[in-house]
Design a protein around this motif. Structure first.
Motif, PDB file in Angstrom:
ATOM      1  N   ASN A  81       0.805  -1.216   0.000  1.00  0.00           N
ATOM      2  CA  ASN A  81       0.000   0.000   0.000  1.00  0.00           C
ATOM      3  C   ASN A  81       0.844   1.275   0.000  1.00  0.00           C
ATOM      4  N   ASN A  82       1.752   1.398  -0.964  1.00  0.00           N
ATOM      5  CA  ASN A  82       2.481   2.648  -1.158  1.00  0.00           C
ATOM      6  C   ASN A  82       2.381   3.049  -2.629  1.00  0.00           C
ATOM      7  N   GLU A  83       2.949   4.180  -2.961  1.00  0.00           N
ATOM      8  CA  GLU A  83       2.799   4.700  -4.321  1.00  0.00           C
ATOM      9  C   GLU A  83       3.486   3.809  -5.358  1.00  0.00           C
ATOM     10  N   THR A  84       4.621   3.259  -5.010  1.00  0.00           N
ATOM     11  CA  THR A  84       5.327   2.377  -5.939  1.00  0.00           C
ATOM     12  C   THR A  84       4.506   1.133  -6.242  1.00  0.00           C
ATOM     13  N   SER A  85       3.912   0.534  -5.213  1.00  0.00           N
ATOM     14  CA  SER A  85       3.117  -0.663  -5.446  1.00  0.00           C
ATOM     15  C   SER A  85       1.845  -0.337  -6.234  1.00  0.00           C
ATOM     16  N   ARG A  86       1.285   0.853  -6.044  1.00  0.00           N
ATOM     17  CA  ARG A  86       0.117   1.245  -6.842  1.00  0.00           C
ATOM     18  C   ARG A  86       0.474   1.368  -8.318  1.00  0.00           C
ATOM     19  N   ARG A  87       1.648   1.922  -8.606  1.00  0.00           N
ATOM     20  CA  ARG A  87       2.080   2.050 -10.003  1.00  0.00           C
ATOM     21  C   ARG A  87       2.319   0.687 -10.635  1.00  0.00           C
ATOM     22  N   LYS A  88       2.944  -0.218  -9.886  1.00  0.00           N
ATOM     23  CA  LYS A  88       3.181  -1.558 -10.428  1.00  0.00           C
ATOM     24  C   LYS A  88       1.865  -2.295 -10.653  1.00  0.00           C
ATOM     25  N   ALA A  89       0.914  -2.141  -9.737  1.00  0.00           N
ATOM     26  CA  ALA A  89      -0.394  -2.784  -9.899  1.00  0.00           C
ATOM     27  C   ALA A  89      -1.141  -2.190 -11.087  1.00  0.00           C
ATOM     28  N   THR A  90      -0.985  -0.896 -11.316  1.00  0.00           N
ATOM     29  CA  THR A  90      -1.610  -0.253 -12.471  1.00  0.00           C
ATOM     30  C   THR A  90      -1.062  -0.840 -13.767  1.00  0.00           C
ATOM     31  N   GLY A  91       0.226  -1.209 -13.773  1.00  0.00           N
ATOM     32  CA  GLY A  91       0.828  -1.810 -14.952  1.00  0.00           C
ATOM     33  C   GLY A  91       0.382  -3.239 -15.196  1.00  0.00           C
ATOM     34  N   ILE A  92      -0.128  -3.905 -14.180  1.00  0.00           N
ATOM     35  CA  ILE A  92      -0.556  -5.299 -14.347  1.00  0.00           C
ATOM     36  C   ILE A  92      -2.020  -5.387 -14.769  1.00  0.00           C
ATOM     37  N   LEU A  93      -2.889  -4.620 -14.128  1.00  0.00           N
ATOM     38  CA  LEU A  93      -4.324  -4.702 -14.402  1.00  0.00           C
ATOM     39  C   LEU A  93      -4.686  -3.986 -15.695  1.00  0.00           C
ATOM     40  N   PHE A  94      -5.653  -4.525 -16.441  1.00  0.00           N
ATOM     41  CA  PHE A  94      -6.106  -3.889 -17.669  1.00  0.00           C
ATOM     42  C   PHE A  94      -7.053  -2.722 -17.399  1.00  0.00           C
ATOM     43  N   THR A  95      -7.857  -2.789 -16.339  1.00  0.00           N
ATOM     44  CA  THR A  95      -8.768  -1.693 -15.995  1.00  0.00           C
ATOM     45  C   THR A  95      -8.460  -1.222 -14.571  1.00  0.00           C
ATOM     46  N   PRO A  96      -7.322  -0.556 -14.385  1.00  0.00           N
ATOM     47  CA  PRO A  96      -6.924  -0.199 -13.023  1.00  0.00           C
ATOM     48  C   PRO A  96      -7.845   0.818 -12.363  1.00  0.00           C
ATOM     49  N   HIS A  97      -8.441   1.727 -13.133  1.00  0.00           N
ATOM     50  CA  HIS A  97      -9.309   2.732 -12.525  1.00  0.00           C
ATOM     51  C   HIS A  97     -10.541   2.088 -11.877  1.00  0.00           C
ATOM     52  N   ASP A  98     -10.977   0.929 -12.399  1.00  0.00           N
ATOM     53  CA  ASP A  98     -12.118   0.228 -11.812  1.00  0.00           C
ATOM     54  C   ASP A  98     -11.711  -0.684 -10.658  1.00  0.00           C
ATOM     55  N   LEU A  99     -10.546  -1.302 -10.754  1.00  0.00           N
ATOM     56  CA  LEU A  99     -10.187  -2.365  -9.820  1.00  0.00           C
ATOM     57  C   LEU A  99      -9.193  -1.980  -8.732  1.00  0.00           C
ATOM     58  N   LEU A 100      -8.480  -0.862  -8.874  1.00  0.00           N
ATOM     59  CA  LEU A 100      -7.542  -0.478  -7.814  1.00  0.00           C
ATOM     60  C   LEU A 100      -8.230  -0.212  -6.481  1.00  0.00           C
ATOM     61  N   PRO A 101      -9.406   0.439  -6.446  1.00  0.00           N
ATOM     62  CA  PRO A 101     -10.070   0.599  -5.144  1.00  0.00           C
ATOM     63  C   PRO A 101     -10.406  -0.733  -4.476  1.00  0.00           C
ATOM     64  N   LYS A 102     -10.819  -1.725  -5.253  1.00  0.00           N
ATOM     65  CA  LYS A 102     -11.121  -3.037  -4.680  1.00  0.00           C
ATOM     66  C   LYS A 102      -9.842  -3.729  -4.223  1.00  0.00           C
ATOM     67  N   LEU A 103      -8.794  -3.646  -5.040  1.00  0.00           N
ATOM     68  CA  LEU A 103      -7.528  -4.313  -4.717  1.00  0.00           C
ATOM     69  C   LEU A 103      -6.883  -3.705  -3.478  1.00  0.00           C
ATOM     70  N   PHE A 104      -6.804  -2.391  -3.418  1.00  0.00           N
ATOM     71  CA  PHE A 104      -6.146  -1.733  -2.292  1.00  0.00           C
ATOM     72  C   PHE A 104      -7.098  -1.464  -1.132  1.00  0.00           C
ATOM     73  N   GLY A 105      -8.350  -1.798  -1.272  1.00  0.00           N
ATOM     74  CA  GLY A 105      -9.311  -1.639  -0.191  1.00  0.00           C
ATOM     75  C   GLY A 105      -9.734  -2.974   0.377  1.00  0.00           C
ATOM     76  N   GLU A 106     -10.725  -3.583  -0.270  1.00  0.00           N
ATOM     77  CA  GLU A 106     -11.333  -4.818   0.230  1.00  0.00           C
ATOM     78  C   GLU A 106     -10.336  -5.978   0.294  1.00  0.00           C
ATOM     79  N   LEU A 107      -9.596  -6.216  -0.809  1.00  0.00           N
ATOM     80  CA  LEU A 107      -8.684  -7.370  -0.830  1.00  0.00           C
ATOM     81  C   LEU A 107      -7.490  -7.177   0.100  1.00  0.00           C
TER      82      LEU A 107
END
Length: 194
Positions: free
Chosen positions: A59-85
Motif C-alpha cells: 500500500n504505497n505509491e510504488t506498489s500502486r504504479r506496479k499494480a496499475t501496470g498489471i491490471l487492464f482496468t486499473p481505474h475500476d479495480l484499484l479501489p477493490k484491490l487496495f481496499g477490500e482485498l
C-alpha cells in the motif's frame, strides 16, 4: 543446453501474447474473484495474482504504479484491490489464491481444466463444500472425519469472524437438505408441498 530448467510455462505463446493473457486473467480474477480456465494457465496466473496482492498489502505509491501496470482496468479495480482485498488478506502471510482441478470443459477438448479463486471470499468453494459436509454429517448423526476437521480449520483460520460465518453457512446448507437418500419430504413421511 538440452534439458535445462524452465522457469515458467510458455503456454505456446510468444512473450507479448502470454503477458496479455495473464494480465487479462488476473484482471478477471480481481473483478470476479473466480476464473475458470485451463490448469497450466491457472497455475501461471496464480503466480502473478499472488504478487499483485502482495503489492496491495504494501500500500504505497510504488506498489500502486506496479499494480496499475498489471491490471487492464486499473481505474475500476484499484479501489477493490487496495481496499477490500488488502484488508481481507492483511493477516494472511501468503496463499491468497487456490487452484482446483475440474473435469474438462467439453468432451471434445480434453485439456485439464481448473478454477482459480481467491480464498476467504464470497465464492470460496472449499468453504461451501466443507460447510455442506459438516451439515450432512450433523444431519446423519455421524462424527466428522479428520479431513473434514482439517478443512474446517483451514477455511476459518484467517477469515474474519470465520467460525461464526462457518456456523451460519452450515445452518443455511442444512436448511436446504441437499443430497443423499432420505433428503426429500416424501421419504420422511411428510406430505409434499402443494
Amino acid at each position: 543446453m538440452a534439458g535445462g530448467l524452465v522457469k515458467y510455462r510458455h503456454l505456446s505463446r510468444k512473450s507479448s501474447h502470454r503477458q496479455a493473457l495473464l494480465r487479462n486473467l488476473v484482471t478477471a480474477l480481481v473483478q470476479h474473484e473466480s476464473v475458470r480456465t485451463t490448469w497450466p494457465k491457472a497455475k501461471e496466473t496464480q503466480r502473478l495474482a499472488e504478487k499483485l496482492i502482495t503489492l496491495a498489502k504494501r500500500n504505497n505509491e510504488t506498489s500502486r504504479r506496479k499494480a496499475t501496470g498489471i491490471l487492464f482496468t486499473p481505474h475500476d479495480l484499484l479501489p477493490k484491490l487496495f481496499g477490500e482485498l488488502r484488508l481481507r488478506y492483511a493477516s494472511r502471510p501468503g496463499g491468497y489464491t487456490r487452484v482446483l482441478r475440474t473435469e474438462p470443459k467439453s468432451r471434445y477438448d480434453q485439456g485439464d481444466s481448473a478454477i482459480l479463486e481467491l480464498v476467504d471470499g464470497p465464492k470460496d468453494l472449499r468453504f461451501a463444500m466443507t460447510a455442506a459436509t459438516v451439515a450432512r454429517d450433523q444431519r446423519l448423526g455421524r462424527s466428522h472425519n479428520p479431513i473434514t476437521l482439517l478443512n474446517r480449520q483451514k477455511v476459518t483460520r484467517f477469515r474474519p469472524g470465520g467460525q461464526a460465518a462457518f456456523d451460519e453457512m452450515v445452518k443455511k446448507v442444512g436448511a436446504l437438505r441437499l443430497g443423499g437418500k432420505g433428503a426429500g419430504p416424501q421419504n420422511e413421511g411428510e406430505a409434499p408441498a402443494s
